[in-house]
Write a protein that holds these residues in place. Structure first.
Motif, PDB file in Angstrom:
ATOM      1  N   UNK A  72       0.848  -1.199   0.000  1.00 19.48           N
ATOM      2  CA  UNK A  72       0.000   0.000   0.000  1.00 19.48           C
ATOM      3  C   UNK A  72       0.879   1.243   0.000  1.00 19.48           C
ATOM      4  N   UNK A  73       0.481   2.207  -0.798  1.00 21.29           N
ATOM      5  CA  UNK A  73       1.266   3.443  -0.905  1.00 21.29           C
ATOM      6  C   UNK A  73       0.743   4.493   0.069  1.00 21.29           C
ATOM      7  N   UNK A  74       1.559   5.494   0.309  1.00 25.33           N
ATOM      8  CA  UNK A  74       1.169   6.592   1.201  1.00 25.33           C
ATOM      9  C   UNK A  74      -0.083   7.309   0.691  1.00 25.33           C
ATOM     10  N   UNK A  75      -0.192   7.621  -0.598  1.00 21.91           N
ATOM     11  CA  UNK A  75      -1.426   8.256  -1.080  1.00 21.91           C
ATOM     12  C   UNK A  75      -2.659   7.381  -0.866  1.00 21.91           C
ATOM     13  N   UNK A  76      -2.534   6.073  -1.041  1.00 22.42           N
ATOM     14  CA  UNK A  76      -3.667   5.169  -0.797  1.00 22.42           C
ATOM     15  C   UNK A  76      -4.077   5.213   0.674  1.00 22.42           C
ATOM     16  N   UNK A  77      -3.099   5.215   1.562  1.00 21.50           N
ATOM     17  CA  UNK A  77      -3.400   5.235   2.991  1.00 21.50           C
ATOM     18  C   UNK A  77      -3.993   6.568   3.427  1.00 21.50           C
ATOM     19  N   UNK A  78      -3.507   7.671   2.833  1.00 20.59           N
ATOM     20  CA  UNK A  78      -4.098   8.982   3.154  1.00 20.59           C
ATOM     21  C   UNK A  78      -5.547   9.044   2.691  1.00 20.59           C
ATOM     22  N   UNK A  79      -5.821   8.510   1.498  1.00 22.98           N
ATOM     23  CA  UNK A  79      -7.192   8.494   0.994  1.00 22.98           C
ATOM     24  C   UNK A  79      -8.080   7.628   1.890  1.00 22.98           C
ATOM     25  N   UNK A  80      -7.546   6.480   2.288  1.00 29.73           N
ATOM     26  CA  UNK A  80      -8.283   5.604   3.204  1.00 29.73           C
ATOM     27  C   UNK A  80      -8.598   6.346   4.506  1.00 29.73           C
ATOM     28  N   UNK A  81      -7.607   7.043   5.046  1.00 32.67           N
ATOM     29  CA  UNK A  81      -7.818   7.788   6.297  1.00 32.67           C
ATOM     30  C   UNK A  81      -8.905   8.846   6.123  1.00 32.67           C
ATOM     31  N   UNK A  82      -8.903   9.550   4.999  1.00 33.79           N
ATOM     32  CA  UNK A  82      -9.927  10.575   4.752  1.00 33.79           C
ATOM     33  C   UNK A  82     -11.313   9.942   4.674  1.00 33.79           C
ATOM     34  N   UNK A  83     -11.397   8.790   3.997  1.00 36.67           N
ATOM     35  CA  UNK A  83     -12.692   8.100   3.897  1.00 36.67           C
ATOM     36  C   UNK A  83     -13.150   7.597   5.259  1.00 36.67           C
ATOM     37  N   UNK A  84     -12.221   7.085   6.064  1.00 43.47           N
ATOM     38  CA  UNK A  84     -12.570   6.610   7.404  1.00 43.47           C
ATOM     39  C   UNK A  84     -13.051   7.755   8.290  1.00 43.47           C
ATOM     40  N   UNK A  85     -12.425   8.921   8.166  1.00 44.73           N
ATOM     41  CA  UNK A  85     -12.862  10.093   8.946  1.00 44.73           C
ATOM     42  C   UNK A  85     -14.292  10.469   8.569  1.00 44.73           C
ATOM     43  N   UNK A  86     -14.586  10.484   7.284  1.00 47.98           N
ATOM     44  CA  UNK A  86     -15.946  10.814   6.836  1.00 47.98           C
ATOM     45  C   UNK A  86     -16.958   9.794   7.351  1.00 47.98           C
ATOM     46  N   UNK A  87     -16.608   8.512   7.274  1.00 44.83           N
ATOM     47  CA  UNK A  87     -17.510   7.464   7.754  1.00 44.83           C
ATOM     48  C   UNK A  87     -17.701   7.564   9.265  1.00 44.83           C
ATOM     49  N   UNK A  88     -16.630   7.843   9.990  1.00 51.00           N
ATOM     50  CA  UNK A  88     -16.735   7.981  11.436  1.00 51.00           C
ATOM     51  C   UNK A  88     -17.614   9.170  11.806  1.00 51.00           C
ATOM     52  N   UNK A  89     -17.498  10.239  11.054  1.00 51.35           N
ATOM     53  CA  UNK A  89     -18.365  11.409  11.285  1.00 51.35           C
ATOM     54  C   UNK A  89     -19.839  11.017  11.117  1.00 51.35           C
ATOM     55  N   UNK A  90     -20.146  10.275  10.046  1.00 48.26           N
ATOM     56  CA  UNK A  90     -21.527   9.842   9.806  1.00 48.26           C
ATOM     57  C   UNK A  90     -22.024   8.935  10.929  1.00 48.26           C
ATOM     58  N   UNK A  91     -21.207   7.961  11.318  1.00 47.71           N
ATOM     59  CA  UNK A  91     -21.604   7.013  12.366  1.00 47.71           C
ATOM     60  C   UNK A  91     -21.787   7.737  13.700  1.00 47.71           C
ATOM     61  N   UNK A  92     -20.920   8.710  13.983  1.00 41.48           N
ATOM     62  CA  UNK A  92     -21.051   9.482  15.226  1.00 41.48           C
ATOM     63  C   UNK A  92     -22.355  10.274  15.233  1.00 41.48           C
ATOM     64  N   UNK A  93     -22.678  10.889  14.111  1.00 41.87           N
ATOM     65  CA  UNK A  93     -23.927  11.658  14.008  1.00 41.87           C
ATOM     66  C   UNK A  93     -25.129  10.737  14.237  1.00 41.87           C
ATOM     67  N   UNK A  94     -25.103   9.545  13.649  1.00 40.01           N
ATOM     68  CA  UNK A  94     -26.206   8.590  13.821  1.00 40.01           C
ATOM     69  C   UNK A  94     -26.317   8.175  15.285  1.00 40.01           C
ATOM     70  N   UNK A  95     -25.180   7.892  15.919  1.00 40.45           N
ATOM     71  CA  UNK A  95     -25.196   7.489  17.327  1.00 40.45           C
ATOM     72  C   UNK A  95     -25.754   8.605  18.208  1.00 40.45           C
ATOM     73  N   UNK A  96     -25.351   9.832  17.943  1.00 37.15           N
ATOM     74  CA  UNK A  96     -25.872  10.957  18.729  1.00 37.15           C
ATOM     75  C   UNK A  96     -27.373  11.124  18.508  1.00 37.15           C
ATOM     76  N   UNK A  97     -27.814  11.006  17.264  1.00 37.87           N
ATOM     77  CA  UNK A  97     -29.228  11.151  16.945  1.00 37.87           C
ATOM     78  C   UNK A  97     -30.057  10.078  17.640  1.00 37.87           C
ATOM     79  N   UNK A  98     -29.614   8.835  17.546  1.00 43.14           N
ATOM     80  CA  UNK A  98     -30.374   7.741  18.159  1.00 43.14           C
ATOM     81  C   UNK A  98     -30.296   7.795  19.672  1.00 43.14           C
ATOM     82  N   UNK A  99     -29.138   8.156  20.198  1.00 40.36           N
ATOM     83  CA  UNK A  99     -29.000   8.257  21.652  1.00 40.36           C
ATOM     84  C   UNK A  99     -29.899   9.331  22.239  1.00 40.36           C
ATOM     85  N   UNK A 100     -30.040  10.448  21.523  1.00 41.25           N
ATOM     86  CA  UNK A 100     -30.896  11.531  22.013  1.00 41.25           C
ATOM     87  C   UNK A 100     -32.363  11.147  21.985  1.00 41.25           C
TER      88      UNK A 100
END
Length: 122
Positions: A72-100
């Motif tokens: 795996x190359x550094x650009x691939x890993x950076x892209x993966x990290x960016x995608x994971x951050x976006x997914x984590x943001x979505x999952x966090x929003x869902x958890x907050x919404x359902x928890x509330x």
């Protein structure tokens, strides 16, 4: 894996639901209904949440594969990290919404005081 909302019958009267999308300005969107949370917009939000959770699950599988590949190359890993951050943001929003929207200890809805300081963390 399929994710479904299991709180469709929970009453939502007067309690805002954090929706799984933002306004054009990037601000959180909320829905207040006087029904049981089964209206058209509530169902759409449930469907969007299910898609977001499914995509996050698929991304986790891809991340495991990419991180296990020694080529795996550094650009691939950076892209993966960016995608994971976006997914984590979505999952966090869902958890907050359902928890509330969880009922309180005596069957009443959670109060605004039960939301972490600083809002929903969006």
């Amino acid at each position: 894996m399929i994710y479904e909302s299991h709180d469709a019958a929970a009453p939502t009267a007067g309690r805002p639901r954090l929706l799984p999308w933002s306004s054009l300005d990037g601000n959180p969107c909320h829905l207040v209904t006087d029904d049981t949370g089964t209206g058209r917009l509530s169902r759409l939000a449930d469907d969007v949440e299910a898609v977001q959770l499914g995509m996050a699950d698929d991304l986790l599988g891809h991340a495991v594969d990419l991180l296990g590949d020694g080529k795996s190359t550094a650009p691939q890993l950076r892209y993966l990290a960016a995608c994971l951050v976006e997914a984590l943001h979505d999952v966090h929003r869902i958890a907050c919404s359902r928890g509330a929207r969880l009922p309180g200890p005596h069957g009443e809805g959670r109060s605004r005081d039960s939301v972490p300081e600083g809002g929903f963390g969006v």
